[in-house]
Design a protein around this motif. Structure first.
Motif, PDB file in Angstrom:
ATOM      1  N   THR B 139       0.850  -1.187   0.000  1.00 14.57           N
ATOM      2  CA  THR B 139       0.000   0.000   0.000  1.00 14.57           C
ATOM      3  C   THR B 139       0.886   1.237   0.000  1.00 14.57           C
ATOM      4  OG1 THR B 139      -1.517  -1.261   1.366  1.00 14.57           O
ATOM      5  CG2 THR B 139      -1.978   1.071   1.115  1.00 14.57           C
ATOM      6  N   GLN B 140       0.575   2.148  -0.914  1.00 16.59           N
ATOM      7  CA  GLN B 140       1.414   3.340  -1.092  1.00 16.59           C
ATOM      8  C   GLN B 140       0.519   4.555  -1.242  1.00 16.59           C
ATOM      9  OE1 GLN B 140       4.296   4.468  -0.645  1.00 16.59           O
ATOM     10  NE2 GLN B 140       5.541   4.631  -2.507  1.00 16.59           N
ATOM     11  N   MET B 169       0.149  -2.802  -6.239  1.00 11.51           N
ATOM     12  CA  MET B 169       0.222  -1.659  -5.342  1.00 11.51           C
ATOM     13  C   MET B 169      -1.187  -1.119  -5.115  1.00 11.51           C
ATOM     14  SD  MET B 169       2.380   1.883  -5.745  1.00 11.51           S
ATOM     15  CE  MET B 169       3.958   1.209  -5.169  1.00 11.51           C
ATOM     16  N   ASP B 170      -1.556  -1.008  -3.845  1.00 10.81           N
ATOM     17  CA  ASP B 170      -2.824  -0.377  -3.481  1.00 10.81           C
ATOM     18  C   ASP B 170      -2.550   1.115  -3.357  1.00 10.81           C
ATOM     19  OD1 ASP B 170      -5.020   0.744  -2.291  1.00 10.81           O
ATOM     20  OD2 ASP B 170      -5.199  -0.739  -0.685  1.00 10.81           O
ATOM     21  N   GLY B 171      -2.966   1.842  -4.370  1.00  7.23           N
ATOM     22  CA  GLY B 171      -2.659   3.274  -4.420  1.00  7.23           C
ATOM     23  C   GLY B 171      -3.860   4.127  -4.085  1.00  7.23           C
ATOM     24  N   ARG B 173      -4.009   6.159  -1.875  1.00  6.17           N
ATOM     25  CA  ARG B 173      -3.435   7.496  -1.635  1.00  6.17           C
ATOM     26  C   ARG B 173      -2.123   7.628  -2.404  1.00  6.17           C
ATOM     27  NH1 ARG B 173      -5.506   5.966   3.592  1.00  6.17           N
ATOM     28  NH2 ARG B 173      -7.373   7.210   4.061  1.00  6.17           N
ATOM     29  N   PHE B 174      -2.170   7.194  -3.668  1.00 10.63           N
ATOM     30  CA  PHE B 174      -0.991   7.207  -4.520  1.00 10.63           C
ATOM     31  C   PHE B 174      -0.472   8.630  -4.734  1.00 10.63           C
ATOM     32  CE2 PHE B 174       0.970   7.095  -8.811  1.00 10.63           C
ATOM     33  CZ  PHE B 174       1.946   6.142  -8.572  1.00 10.63           C
ATOM     34  N   LEU B 178       3.210  10.275  -4.022  1.00  9.05           N
ATOM     35  CA  LEU B 178       3.943  10.846  -5.143  1.00  9.05           C
ATOM     36  C   LEU B 178       4.498  12.232  -4.815  1.00  9.05           C
ATOM     37  CD1 LEU B 178       4.221   9.527  -7.940  1.00  9.05           C
ATOM     38  CD2 LEU B 178       2.332  10.969  -8.703  1.00  9.05           C
ATOM     39  N   PRO B 185       5.367   8.977 -11.469  1.00  8.62           N
ATOM     40  CA  PRO B 185       4.501   7.796 -11.368  1.00  8.62           C
ATOM     41  C   PRO B 185       5.193   6.529 -11.884  1.00  8.62           C
ATOM     42  CG  PRO B 185       3.233   9.684 -12.134  1.00  8.62           C
ATOM     43  CD  PRO B 185       4.675  10.118 -12.091  1.00  8.62           C
ATOM     44  N   THR B 189       6.184   2.846  -9.782  1.00  8.70           N
ATOM     45  CA  THR B 189       5.369   1.670 -10.128  1.00  8.70           C
ATOM     46  C   THR B 189       6.157   0.683 -10.985  1.00  8.70           C
ATOM     47  OG1 THR B 189       4.393   2.929 -11.960  1.00  8.70           O
ATOM     48  CG2 THR B 189       3.176   2.893  -9.874  1.00  8.70           C
ATOM     49  N   LEU B 197      -1.567  -1.513 -10.499  1.00 11.57           N
ATOM     50  CA  LEU B 197      -1.780  -0.475  -9.492  1.00 11.57           C
ATOM     51  C   LEU B 197      -3.271  -0.208  -9.338  1.00 11.57           C
ATOM     52  CD1 LEU B 197      -0.834   2.108  -7.808  1.00 11.57           C
ATOM     53  CD2 LEU B 197      -0.897   3.326 -10.015  1.00 11.57           C
ATOM     54  N   PHE B 199      -5.324   2.528  -8.717  1.00 11.73           N
ATOM     55  CA  PHE B 199      -5.114   3.970  -8.757  1.00 11.73           C
ATOM     56  C   PHE B 199      -6.345   4.646  -8.190  1.00 11.73           C
ATOM     57  CE2 PHE B 199      -5.228   8.167 -10.650  1.00 11.73           C
ATOM     58  CZ  PHE B 199      -3.903   8.576 -10.676  1.00 11.73           C
TER      59      PHE B 199
END
Lengths: 342, 342, 342, 342
Positions: B139-140, B169-171, B173-174, B178, B185, B189, B197, B199
């Motif tokens: 998670t990112q 990736m659980d984005g 709050r991507f 960032l 991006p 990734t 992702l 997103f």
């Protein structure tokens, strides 16, 4: 001249206005906001009873989650052979129910005959290794553009309910059926034996507003968790509620459906006039199924008309049944131009 | 003083404007419209590679469908012990994968240590009756408001990829991650080994705009049908695309994230000043986890502050970790009032 | 006069002897024992190719697990409208495949016509929202007691394989088909395009000996884990292997099938003689489907004959198709007594 | 000196004799035969109450199908962190329950502490997005060779039942626990709050005889169809019943368990004598977990001893916990030889 589908239309202006109007401040997530509460109350008023309302992202989800919540191992879903649930949803009902079979019932102009339900119930009794009927799903208006009367719905559900089946209505075009019949939402649903309704508003003027309206919660245990687990619980639920707010305000939804139905009726009338072509089934909602020759189809398309070929049922060699769907945005001019080209 | 969650916020004005702007005329359904195409191209520009983009209704759906498409019988999903996918999604990943286990890995401030992945891979090899690792999900930004550097992501995915795992990736709050990192991006990734992702744009200013961005389609066969079958293919897809149009225009999304991150930083700074309280983990995105006394909590709530109690990890008897989330709508005034009350 | 089913029979003496003979000492569990290895080698000899062999508890499991291993979302299983897999297995295939639809194909005397496969492939192409064909399942001998020739199998599988379908054979009565045709096991399976066979020995003289025989392992990834996860991996696998040892020894299995087929042929001949009654379909294995009057049925049952009524297909008002199954234990005396009563 | 597992043993002579004895004549399939009826009655006598009994092919199936029948979306299975159901069954419970999570509870010597159940219930209440406890599964004897007293079982189930959980016992080694405690089957199950028992007889002298013994059928709706749909309904059910006939006759099953437990006790005593080594947990059934040095392990294996290394819990650097399982076939000579080698 776009008769491809009513889901090619945009959102109506009052619906968009409501979206904008309700976009201010913060609100609890996951449906605990006041607007979602208020719209749920609006559904209760409209259906004249104490319903629970669960928004979903799509009609496919509303249909399949309804089936999921009443699933049993070895269960069967009785549905028409043309049911969207069966033919057009990527096996969604089978997936969400962990493999219930859909038993396609014979139909006339899209409507299941009461006998078909009775025969299925007689054939597949408890202990059947093929499966045991667990749910009945009707589409209103049907996939053939026809409509069940409240009495017809009641006749179908009566036999089903005696046998313990949960009765579901796929109301992707519920408003179109409603204005055709002049019935009340209550008469067409719970008063006629429906336990749960997939209430579709997307095709009729919203951009994304679908809901499961539950009249009989005991028949669908854990429905709310089924929805959440499927990823169909919106965090910002108020924006679905907002669309419904605009949709219901001043009976806007019924006006939209009347407009679409009217365009379809005008189209059917034009097609039938002077023997231009014939319609395959009575036109009772916003869809016209016309039997056209290949030459007619080619000409219409050449002039920019958009529509899908549907089937070859009851067709001569050079004919095809085409589906012509009117939306709330369809204009009399479009219809007349199409008819003139025929 | 609403720090409950960023999904309590509404939609930003540019996002709403884009919704309105694109609501005209008819467009093909189910994602075949030109605007969806155009936005997909925008994603390609942003990620500097040829991605496929599949919208979903929620982040839960994006996470679970990503797992579904790489599922295998007896497979394990490696994820942090605090992963949203594991702790807060109603068993969605297990449901969609037909029962893959999630193996919770030990974390430091929400970040999985590279060793944890290596240990899991060593322990559960092909043939293990407990299960075999099939996917890694990061998670990112993390659920603890911290951020993985591109190098940290690459280190985690390297071991996973050697062993054939799909890297997700659980984005949700991507954007927040960032702008904290100042990375591109792409760097965060696919250049760091991510295959797919989730997103998320809903929390950061849209009302309903989530997408699976696929960098490595071979690793996720049938993803599009998984989505459709789950009822997550919008018929009027262009309205999700419209939100992304407003979201991306002029780097609006990065501005929104910067604003939320800035509010969180201001909040953390205020909390730490003069020994008012301490933060549990570094504040690198838009979430502050503060260790408050029960007296402080009571006082803040009495004055109208909204937030959730999170855990009692590392707390003295009368303390609690509370989660304070800033959104793009959070103002400096709200922050300062909260701090002053402490 | 028990013609209820061949699964009402016990185990043949050589099979029981083998069970007893192999019950000594300890052996590795879960199929890692030397006897399971030896029997696997025997399968390879019999099928003249390098097969993998996975025992299961029942034929239902062998069928459904075969489908599970080649499942895809939105996939369709093409099978005959009378297929056991579809009609008599409690929705097992749908369950194990997480909801693949079974598409029932029209049959003649239980056999799928090659055109039916071609038509289904033409109708449901990639992208179809109804589903996309993923597997073809044939039953050999069929549920109507008829048999496909190797050429017929090859014709059906050829079209399926061109389209990427996995080809499965439900061989619950494989031995009966084999001795009728005088073909080799290889000719009837992989040489005719079959990827996986449910090899049934229970009905034909074992008490519990079923196996998935895999000719094309790439088409069924993870089949072994599917089986284990379903609870179909016996810990004391050697006792299934022991039954196969007795079953195969000295071509005992073919003798058993010849005996059952012979009894069925004698029964069919007796029924047909002197116009006593007519058979519904050619008798090519160990099942006779006879069209009897209600009076005949009542009389036979009154004298203790046991059998099931099957359908009313092609029947006059007072007629019924009954199914009469001969097993390896059926005697000429039983048959003659039954015929005499007619 | 084979201490690998009790499922490496064969079938006991009385069990084989019963198989042979009951192999005559025809009998109705799918469990409708008189012998299955008779054995069901025997179970009722043994458990002193009106149980239903469903045979399955394996203990894994019995465990997972029990969970399937009480599954709910978002449900949690509480089980020990060492539960076979969790650690050694290929994700079977997750698969059959369509994705329920297993929540591993802390244990002492394999036994769940009552507090652990209470804590889980307190933490995951209705509405939890992690999941909601739906079932409790205990293993008796535990995977560590220890045994719950009837009072301990009752204490665990009491809290679970108050919260509506279904209480399951994995009795793969039920007989071993029974003879250790000198309790009755009733005292150890339904009188102590158990709703359903996986009754294992395979490890203790049958070759394939497992059953779900249901004390509280309302808690497990559709269990019989779950079993059938999973392919676990044997057509020739009488051969499982036959094994149980031999197993129960003259309390043969208790003799077998006493023999295995006695061998394990002798082994533990020998290991402990003169400080040869220590046992990790009390030896209360037929399993000994001994802490051996690498040198001891190497020597024993060099002399032909067979056993599995289990864990490194509580071990010094050069130590390992090994698992030594005695079966009904284990002899005093084997034990003494093993001890002498230490």
């Amino acid at each position: 001249m776009n008769f491809s589908s009513d889901n090619w239309a945009g959102a109506s202006q009052p619906v968009m206005d409501a979206l904008t109007r309700h976009n201010h401040g913060s609100a609890p997530a996951y449906g605990a906001d006041p607007l979602t509460d208020r719209i749920t109350q609006r559904f209760r008023d409209i259906f004249e009873t104490d319903v629970s309302v669960l928004f979903t992202a799509t009609g496919t989800a509303a249909n399949a989650l309804s089936m999921a919540a009443c699933a049993r191992p070895g269960g069967l879903v009785l549905a028409s052979e043309t049911a969207h649930l069966h033919c057009d949803e990527w096996g969604s009902a089978e997936f969400y129910t962990h493999g219930m079979k859909i038993l396609p019932l014979a139909t006339t102009a899209g409507r299941i005959a009461p006998d078909a339900v009775a025969e299925a119930l007689a054939k597949y009794r408890e202990g059947s290794r093929f499966g045991v009927p667990a749910a009945l799903s009707l589409t209103q208006a049907t996939e053939c553009g026809t409509v069940y009367s409240p009495g017809e719905v009641a006749a179908l559900t009566a036999r089903a309910r005696e046998n313990g089946l949960v009765c579901h209505m796929d109301g992707a075009r519920f408003a179109n059926a409603l204005v055709h019949l002049g019935a009340t939402p209550a008469e067409l649903t719970w008063k006629a034996g429906i336990d749960v309704l997939s209430f579709g508003a997307t095709k009729n003027g919203c951009w994304c507003a679908e809901a499961m309206v539950v009249f009989n919660p005991q028949s669908l245990p854990h429905l709310a968790i089924h929805r959440a687990r499927a990823g169909h619980l919106f965090s910002k639920s108020r924006f679905v509620a907002a669309q419904f707010d605009g949709y219901f305000e001043g009976d806007h939804w019924l006006d939209l459906a009347r407009s679409a139905n009217g365009a379809a009726a005008r189209l059917a009338e034009g097609i039938g006039q002077g023997g231009r072509a014939r319609v395959a089934w009575p036109v009772q909602a916003n869809e016209v199924f016309a039997v056209l020759t290949q030459a007619q189809i080619a000409k219409l398309r050449g002039e920019g008309a958009k529509f899908y070929e549907w089937s070859r049922e009851g067709c001569e060699d050079d004919e095809h049944v085409v589906r012509l769907v009117a939306s709330f945005e369809t204009t009399a001019e479009e219809v007349d131009r199409f008819v003139a080209l025929l």
